[in-house]
Motif scaffolding. Structure first.
Motif, short mmCIF file in Angstrom:
data_model
loop_
_atom_site.label_atom_id
_atom_site.label_comp_id
_atom_site.label_asym_id
_atom_site.label_seq_id
_atom_site.Cartn_x
_atom_site.Cartn_y
_atom_site.Cartn_z
N ALA A 96 11.87 30.78 45.83
CA ALA A 96 12.24 30.73 44.40
C ALA A 96 13.27 29.64 44.14
N GLN A 97 14.22 29.47 45.05
CA GLN A 97 15.22 28.41 44.90
C GLN A 97 14.58 27.04 45.01
N ALA A 128 12.68 26.22 41.90
CA ALA A 128 13.61 25.91 40.81
C ALA A 128 14.31 24.57 41.04
N ASN A 129 14.03 23.95 42.19
CA ASN A 129 14.61 22.66 42.56
C ASN A 129 16.14 22.71 42.64
N ALA A 130 16.65 23.79 43.20
CA ALA A 130 18.10 23.90 43.40
C ALA A 130 18.58 22.73 44.25
N ALA A 131 19.78 22.26 43.97
CA ALA A 131 20.29 21.03 44.60
C ALA A 131 20.30 21.11 46.12
N ASP A 132 20.59 22.29 46.68
CA ASP A 132 20.68 22.41 48.14
C ASP A 132 19.33 22.67 48.80
N VAL A 164 22.21 26.28 51.47
CA VAL A 164 21.38 27.26 50.78
C VAL A 164 21.41 28.61 51.52
N PHE A 165 21.52 28.58 52.84
CA PHE A 165 21.62 29.82 53.60
C PHE A 165 22.94 30.54 53.29
#
Length: 256
Positions: free
Chosen positions: A88-89, A92-96, A154-155
């Motif tokens: 999901a992250q 959403a193209n999360a930066a990390d 991200v972890f």
């Protein structure tokens, strides 16, 4: 020789205490059964550099070295929860997550899905593109040009933000040995005095009772003792005997 880069070793070191997994369950460099993909470096792909999917993109060509660029996260209590969250992250193209090329995982322990950034960042994961072994571990690949960039961020967002288990309730302190005499107040009689009285008074004061810690067992001490015995459902006599003495240290603090 294909090697594990420092950034993936750092990720392994971070995840070991979080997951309880061994090095073998946090895989980086592919074993002899791996013939292609991000678990291998240039030296083990040289016979198929122009065909391997892990060397075709511009980012992979630019960063191709003998370093592996994938990580297998083994089965642990939160594997499926994390894997679904990670995809999901990514979508959403999360930066990390922008260095992550693919995630192969199972959301339920039965179906294996693969998300691939090359299909579009928001694309849905697809079934039928990876082996059933991924029902029990999650595979993450990074573009090869990210070899020297941190992989833990991200972890950390997932594992650090997870609600920790409640701390065990502290054990009540052990009561000191009963001094061997009954502490009591008798009107018109000399008041009892001594170190044992002072010890009990200090303990009751620490529990929150309004009591003078002066070493004299007078009417105030007797009144506190009686109220404490009532609260703890002990024998109500205003006398500090073995049971009332021990309860001053071991009974839960609930009032005053």
């Amino acid at each position: 020789m294909s090697y594990a880069p420092r950034t993936l070793l750092d990720l392994r070191a971070y995840l070991k205490p979080k997951t309880g997994l061994s090095d073998n369950a946090l895989g980086i460099v592919g074993d002899s059964q791996h013939g292609s993909g991000y678990h291998l470096g240039r030296d083990r792909l040289k016979h198929r550099l122009d065909r391997d999917y892990s060397t075709r993109t511009a980012r992979d060509k630019a960063g191709l070295t003998d370093a592996a660029s994938a990580f297998d996260l083994g089965n642990h209590k939160r594997l499926r929860e994390f894997s679904v969250w990670l995809v999901a992250q990514c979508r959403a193209n999360a930066a990390d997550t922008r260095d992550i090329r693919e995630v192969i995982y199972s959301p339920d322990g039965r179906t294996v899905l693969r998300w691939d950034r090359e299909r579009g960042v928001s694309s849905a994961p697809k079934a039928g593109e990876a082996s059933d072994s991924h029902r029990y571990h999650t595979h993450i690949s990074w573009y090869r040009d990210s070899e020297h960039r941190d992989k833990t961020a991200v972890f950390k967002r997932f594992y650090v933000s997870a609600t920790p288990p409640p701390a065990p309730a502290p054990k009540p302190p052990a009561a000191p040995k009963w001094p061997g005499r009954l502490l009591r107040y008798r009107k018109g009689k000399p008041q009892m005095h001594g170190a044992d009285v002072l010890t009990w008074q200090k303990r009751m004061k620490a529990r929150g009772w309004r009591i003078d810690a002066d070493g004299w067992y007078g009417p105030q001490s007797a009144a506190v003792c009686l109220a404490f015995q009532t609260e703890k459902r002990l024998t109500r006599d205003g006398i500090v005997g073995p049971q009332t003495w021990a309860a001053a240290w071991t009974a839960p603090v609930t009032n005053t």
